[in-house]
Design a protein around this motif. Sequence first.
Motif, PDB file in Angstrom:
ATOM      1  N   ARG A 153       1.079  -1.118   0.059  1.00 42.31           N
ATOM      2  CA  ARG A 153       0.237  -0.186   0.144  1.00 42.31           C
ATOM      3  C   ARG A 153       0.765   1.219  -0.102  1.00 42.31           C
ATOM      4  O   ARG A 153       1.684   1.365   0.631  1.00 42.31           O
ATOM      5  CB  ARG A 153      -0.859  -0.004   1.244  1.00 42.31           C
ATOM      6  CG  ARG A 153      -1.485   1.210   1.606  1.00 42.31           C
ATOM      7  CD  ARG A 153      -2.013   1.101   3.007  1.00 42.31           C
ATOM      8  NE  ARG A 153      -3.384   0.230   2.888  1.00 42.31           N
ATOM      9  CZ  ARG A 153      -4.646   0.732   2.451  1.00 42.31           C
ATOM     10  NH1 ARG A 153      -4.707   2.021   2.251  1.00 42.31           N
ATOM     11  NH2 ARG A 153      -5.479  -0.032   2.790  1.00 42.31           N
TER      12      ARG A 153
ATOM     13  N   ARG B 140      -3.081   3.524  -2.072  1.00 47.25           N
ATOM     14  CA  ARG B 140      -3.619   2.698  -3.251  1.00 47.25           C
ATOM     15  C   ARG B 140      -2.625   1.362  -3.004  1.00 47.25           C
ATOM     16  O   ARG B 140      -1.646   1.298  -2.660  1.00 47.25           O
ATOM     17  CB  ARG B 140      -3.401   3.439  -4.599  1.00 47.25           C
ATOM     18  CG  ARG B 140      -1.883   3.750  -4.747  1.00 47.25           C
ATOM     19  CD  ARG B 140      -1.788   4.484  -6.202  1.00 47.25           C
ATOM     20  NE  ARG B 140      -0.494   4.542  -6.507  1.00 47.25           N
ATOM     21  CZ  ARG B 140       0.470   3.882  -6.912  1.00 47.25           C
ATOM     22  NH1 ARG B 140       0.247   2.716  -7.128  1.00 47.25           N
ATOM     23  NH2 ARG B 140       1.801   4.142  -7.063  1.00 47.25           N
ATOM     24  N   PRO B 141      -3.451   0.151  -3.667  1.00 45.12           N
ATOM     25  CA  PRO B 141      -2.810  -1.105  -3.481  1.00 45.12           C
ATOM     26  C   PRO B 141      -1.707  -1.057  -4.766  1.00 45.12           C
ATOM     27  O   PRO B 141      -1.884  -0.230  -5.604  1.00 45.12           O
ATOM     28  CB  PRO B 141      -3.740  -2.069  -3.825  1.00 45.12           C
ATOM     29  CG  PRO B 141      -4.857  -1.167  -4.597  1.00 45.12           C
ATOM     30  CD  PRO B 141      -4.661   0.092  -4.145  1.00 45.12           C
TER      31      PRO B 141
ATOM     32  N   ILE C 199       0.220  -5.700   6.890  1.00 47.53           N
ATOM     33  CA  ILE C 199      -0.551  -5.236   5.921  1.00 47.53           C
ATOM     34  C   ILE C 199      -1.964  -5.209   6.425  1.00 47.53           C
ATOM     35  O   ILE C 199      -2.573  -4.180   6.129  1.00 47.53           O
ATOM     36  CB  ILE C 199      -0.410  -5.984   4.582  1.00 47.53           C
ATOM     37  CG1 ILE C 199       1.046  -5.744   4.015  1.00 47.53           C
ATOM     38  CG2 ILE C 199      -1.529  -5.575   3.544  1.00 47.53           C
ATOM     39  CD1 ILE C 199       1.447  -6.560   2.881  1.00 47.53           C
TER      40      ILE C 199
ATOM     41  N   ASP D  39      -4.703  -1.988   7.051  1.00 44.32           N
ATOM     42  CA  ASP D  39      -6.237  -2.098   6.388  1.00 44.32           C
ATOM     43  C   ASP D  39      -7.101  -1.858   7.352  1.00 44.32           C
ATOM     44  O   ASP D  39      -7.906  -1.001   7.177  1.00 44.32           O
ATOM     45  CB  ASP D  39      -6.126  -3.262   5.611  1.00 44.32           C
ATOM     46  CG  ASP D  39      -5.510  -3.438   4.387  1.00 44.32           C
ATOM     47  OD1 ASP D  39      -4.943  -2.368   3.888  1.00 44.32           O
ATOM     48  OD2 ASP D  39      -5.342  -4.608   3.834  1.00 44.32           O
TER      49      ASP D  39
ATOM     50  N   ALA E  83      -6.247   7.451   4.114  1.00 41.13           N
ATOM     51  CA  ALA E  83      -5.718   6.194   3.474  1.00 41.13           C
ATOM     52  C   ALA E  83      -4.134   6.523   3.260  1.00 41.13           C
ATOM     53  O   ALA E  83      -3.583   5.461   3.030  1.00 41.13           O
ATOM     54  CB  ALA E  83      -6.391   5.919   2.149  1.00 41.13           C
ATOM     55  N   ASP E  84      -4.024   7.695   2.946  1.00 41.36           N
ATOM     56  CA  ASP E  84      -2.565   7.747   2.535  1.00 41.36           C
ATOM     57  C   ASP E  84      -1.577   8.166   3.818  1.00 41.36           C
ATOM     58  O   ASP E  84      -0.352   8.519   3.680  1.00 41.36           O
ATOM     59  CB  ASP E  84      -2.311   9.063   1.651  1.00 41.36           C
ATOM     60  CG  ASP E  84      -2.818  10.501   2.182  1.00 41.36           C
ATOM     61  OD1 ASP E  84      -3.443  10.452   3.250  1.00 41.36           O
ATOM     62  OD2 ASP E  84      -2.558  11.498   1.667  1.00 41.36           O
TER      63      ASP E  84
ATOM     64  N   SER F  56       1.785   4.242   4.395  1.00 43.39           N
ATOM     65  CA  SER F  56       1.983   3.445   3.347  1.00 43.39           C
ATOM     66  C   SER F  56       2.893   1.992   4.046  1.00 43.39           C
ATOM     67  O   SER F  56       3.717   2.163   4.947  1.00 43.39           O
ATOM     68  CB  SER F  56       3.041   4.022   2.227  1.00 43.39           C
ATOM     69  OG  SER F  56       2.384   5.245   1.796  1.00 43.39           O
TER      70      SER F  56
END
Length: 470
Positions: free
Chosen positions: A6, A10-11, A183, A187, A196-197, A200
Amino acid sequence: MQVPARIGGRPVSADEWIEVLSPFDGTPVARVPALGAEHVAEAVAAASAALARNDFPQYRRAEVLERAAELLAERTEEFAVTIAREAGKPIRDARAETARCVDTLRFSAVEARKLGGEVIPMDASASGAGRLGFAMRHPIGVVAAISPFNFPLNLVAHKLGPAVAAGCPVVLKPAELTPVSAIRLVDLLVEAGLPADWISVVTGTGRDAGTPLATHPDVALVTFTGSVPVGRRIQDAAPRKRVLLELGSNAPVIVEPDADLDRVVAGIRQGGFSYAGQSCISTQRVLVHVDIYDKLLHEIRTAVGTLRVGDPLDEDTEVGPLISEAAAIRVEEWLAAARDAGAEVSGGERHGTTITPAVVADPPRDLAVYRGEVFGPVVTVTPYTNLEEAIVLANDSDFGLQAGVFTANLAAALKAARELDFGGVLINQVPTFRVDQQPYGGLRDAGNTREGPAYAVQEMTELRFVMVSA
């Protein structure tokens, strides 16, 4: 099963993939992308942009951590099975790690709520009279978190939780052998409301992803848990960054003649062999007063002989595999060297990645099995004549993480607490014990920091002085 990394919310996949295999039987667990320096640069840029937005206030950070703890508590079994499969940790211990991770997130949420500063008494000097002064905690910047294989969920949380509480975006490089739990934790944090950002995840090897991350010029702080050589290399490669190291140990426990031996044996059986000894604070050096040495050695051997070795997903398993066959072979070689040197070794038979729990009686002090960090299901048992000698033996180590002392004598306990040169001294407990809110860390080659959300948040923030003149 392919599990993408990630970056910036984004994946991310790659041309090459890393196979995550069960340490117990080699069956596939997942595949993760093998990322490199260009992906690290992209992840750091995303974290820098998140930091610059300055739109994630304390109350929201606390809410995210609180909600993540709730979600994780609801999914304990799912996460525990993931840990057991990728790390080879017995399922009962994997459940305990997941429960501890819930605590770590909750303690981090508390720190997000109360993160503040202090008022400076400006009127205490003539030159400050009539002015208002205060100090506030400010996020240090982008955090690079590099986590180990042995606690693939909770030790990740010990880096991510405080960073979120402090207001620092993170780029996480989990151990390539156990990346799936990390990971899934990220999530879950996003599901709980984390931007979401904000975090990473770059999966890959230490050389291809870890080194570029630790040395990236826009990373302000590196938090690393792992081996001494790798930690020192990171420290040398990033001299202008704040580098937090949690490294190794060969944790000693001193047993005085007035100790409760049933309690001692139970503690060593658990503390020396849970997760096959693959913990920084696994009980390794048992120092026993000569008056009770023969009796306690016999009782330890008897108790250790009852440990169940096998499949980590079996509810009855107490000792699972080592993380790799190479790790198991190394431990086997250390035990062979102890036998060759004349030490009496019980157990220690290798079957692939598993080793039967071993007890080494009075080994020479220069052997790796005594001086090094075994990181396997092995304890050494050494006699001493008085408490002063025991303290000297315990302190004679390159490490200084945690030590234990069993005694009914308050004066002896206080003497040990004063004179044992360790980050933690545990009275009537093996050194393997840890709660997630304590200041956890050590001296010398054990590291240079203190974990625990309250203490990690302080490391991840800078104190900024502000003065207002009328």
